[in-house]
Scaffold this motif. Structure first.
Motif, PDB file in Angstrom:
ATOM      1  N   UNK A   1      42.125 -25.740   0.896  1.00 33.89           N
ATOM      2  CA  UNK A   1      41.709 -27.050   1.453  1.00 33.89           C
ATOM      3  C   UNK A   1      40.400 -26.793   1.938  1.00 33.89           C
ATOM      4  N   UNK A   2      39.603 -27.842   2.099  1.00 35.65           N
ATOM      5  CA  UNK A   2      38.428 -27.734   2.320  1.00 35.65           C
ATOM      6  C   UNK A   2      38.043 -29.127   3.384  1.00 35.65           C
ATOM      7  N   UNK A   3      38.908 -28.992   4.335  1.00 39.61           N
ATOM      8  CA  UNK A   3      38.747 -30.343   5.141  1.00 39.61           C
ATOM      9  C   UNK A   3      37.457 -30.666   6.087  1.00 39.61           C
ATOM     10  N   UNK A   4      37.241 -32.003   6.278  1.00 42.28           N
ATOM     11  CA  UNK A   4      36.218 -32.366   6.881  1.00 42.28           C
ATOM     12  C   UNK A   4      36.879 -33.611   7.999  1.00 42.28           C
ATOM     13  N   UNK A   5      36.429 -33.530   8.994  1.00 43.73           N
ATOM     14  CA  UNK A   5      36.939 -34.584   9.994  1.00 43.73           C
ATOM     15  C   UNK A   5      36.033 -35.217  10.786  1.00 43.73           C
TER      16      UNK A   5
ATOM     17  N   UNK B   1      32.616 -33.360  12.083  1.00 46.16           N
ATOM     18  CA  UNK B   1      31.388 -33.738  12.226  1.00 46.16           C
ATOM     19  C   UNK B   1      31.208 -34.829  13.135  1.00 46.16           C
ATOM     20  N   UNK B   2      30.611 -34.828  14.269  1.00 45.70           N
ATOM     21  CA  UNK B   2      30.458 -35.739  15.293  1.00 45.70           C
ATOM     22  C   UNK B   2      29.601 -36.842  14.981  1.00 45.70           C
ATOM     23  N   UNK B   3      30.093 -38.092  14.840  1.00 43.16           N
ATOM     24  CA  UNK B   3      28.983 -39.308  14.072  1.00 43.16           C
ATOM     25  C   UNK B   3      28.126 -39.714  15.217  1.00 43.16           C
TER      26      UNK B   3
END
Length: 115
Positions: free
Chosen positions: A1-5, A31-33
């Protein structure tokens, strides 16, 4: 798995998503938008799994401030230039993506990754 949140530090569902994967010891990148915009490639990848209209947070302050309810605008461009318009969290694993807190889908991703 290569997760990004993709989310914000103030978003409760973003925090819950992070906790969900931390509890299962699954690594992810947050990743803080508020600090970093989503790239065009990331957005296009996400749009392979979700609808553009579903990504727009119509209850956000940015949506109200820009009066987007009554305007015709390029939705993709608006999301790229105003990352706080994005409904969070957006959880992405490669070409798969979800919007919001949806552990039942993430559970399936985890099970599929073990096969």
């Amino acid at each position: 798995m290569n997760l990004q949140i993709f989310g914000t530090k103030k978003c409760k569902d973003s925090k819950k998503a992070q906790l969900y994967f931390q509890e299962r010891r699954i690594p992810f990148q947050f990743i803080n938008l508020q600090e970093k915009e989503m790239s065009k490639g990331e957005l296009r990848s996400i749009l392979g799994s979700v609808k553009l209209d579903d990504l727009i947070d119509t209850e956000s302050k940015v949506y109200e401030d820009k009066n987007l309810k009554y305007m015709v605008y390029d939705k993709e461009e608006a999301l790229l230039t105003n990352p706080l318009l994005i409904k969070t969290p957006v959880v992405r694993d490669g070409k798969k993506a979800t919007i919001g807190y949806v552990p039942e889908i993430w559970k399936q991703w985890i099970e599929d990754s073990k096969k």
